[in-house]
Write an enzyme that holds these catalytic residues in place. Structure first.
Site, PDB file in Angstrom:
ATOM      1  NE  ARG A   9      -2.634   0.260   3.577  1.00 58.06           N
ATOM      2  CZ  ARG A   9      -3.471   0.708   4.497  1.00 58.06           C
ATOM      3  NH1 ARG A   9      -4.777   0.655   4.264  1.00 58.06           N
ATOM      4  NH2 ARG A   9      -3.056   1.204   5.631  1.00 58.06           N
TER       5      ARG A   9
ATOM      6  CB  THR B  44      -2.345   7.159  -2.769  1.00 57.05           C
ATOM      7  OG1 THR B  44      -1.672   5.896  -2.973  1.00 57.05           O
ATOM      8  CG2 THR B  44      -1.516   8.271  -3.385  1.00 57.05           C
TER       9      THR B  44
ATOM     10  CG  ASP C 121       2.314  -2.556   9.232  1.00 55.19           C
ATOM     11  OD1 ASP C 121       2.533  -3.746   8.897  1.00 55.19           O
ATOM     12  OD2 ASP C 121       2.404  -1.616   8.438  1.00 55.19           O
TER      13      ASP C 121
END
Ligand code: PRP
Ligand code: URA
Length: 209
Positions: free
Chosen positions: A104, A108, A200
């Protein structure tokens, strides 16, 4: 939503709670991800094709069903999906493993592909795409797109934690696939992280942060 199965098994929920804990270290985190994948896989693979084989029992010869394991492809989305592969292989050791590399963009949040290798003949296999996190749904949806472009037909997607936004997107983009979710969380934050989530997943599995 059709085709969406949210797991409510207490063993899965217990292990997800342990994953969320910020004090859970890399080693334990990895073990938990693998165990949860196995528990979810038990449900996700309940329609896996079997073939009758001849077995000699102590009493007589009989035809009895066994898993046609070579027909299964597990496809982790790199990196974090790798943590779920062993759990599935412990259920179906003869499954083939493909890989899709996506990351990713931190600004954005759009997924970018950097690797794709799938076991042939992909069109004949049940394909289980695994990734612990379904956040915006961009990575999951793009991974399923790639697999379809390569000829994959019978596709399932399995994650540990989903945000409502990601689940809706994946289901809307690919209404034909089965989606298995360990827990549906509340929402995404402004950085597209799942809340309450677990942080994460890739960094926690590989100890990179
Ligand atoms: C994470 C996660 C998913 C993706 C989910 O991967 O493992 O692949 O983000 O987010 P999305 O639903 O908004 O696309 P990341 O891009 O951080 O890569 P990594 O696994 O290599 O850490
Ligand atoms: N990817 C992760 O690893 N965690 C999130 O919460 C969102 C995306």
């Amino acid at each position: 939503m059709d085709n969406v199965i949210i797991m409510d098994h207490p063993l899965i929920q217990h292990k997800i709670s342990m994953l969320r804990d910020k004090n859970t270290g890399t080693n334990e985190f990895r073990t938990l991800v693998s165990e949860i994948a196995m528990l979810e896989g038990f449900e996700a693979l309940k329609d896996l094709p079997t073939e009758d084989v001849e077995i000699e029992t102590p009493i007589e010869t009989t035809m009895s069903p066994m898993i046609a394991g070579r027909k299964l492809a597990v496809v982790p989305i790199l990196r974090a999906g790798l943590g779920m592969v062993d759990g599935i292989l412990s259920l179906v050791p003869t499954a083939k493993v493909g890989h899709i590399g996506l990351y990713r963009d931190p600004e954005t949040h759009e997924p970018h592909e950097y690797y794709c290798k799938l076991p042939a003949p992909i069109e004949e296999r049940t394909i289980l795409v695994v990734d612990p996190m379904l956040a915006t749904g961009g990575s999951g949806s793009e991974a399923v797109d790639f697999i379809k472009q390569h000829g994959g037909v019978n596709i399932k997607f399995m994650c540990i934690i989903a945000a409502p936004e990601g689940l809706e997107r994946l289901h809307k983009d690919h209404p034909d696939i089965q989606i298995y979710v360990g827990h549906l969380d509340r929402e995404l934050n402004e950085n597209a992280y799942i809340c309450p989530g677990l942080g994460d997943a890739g960094d926690r599995i590989f100890g990179t942060k």
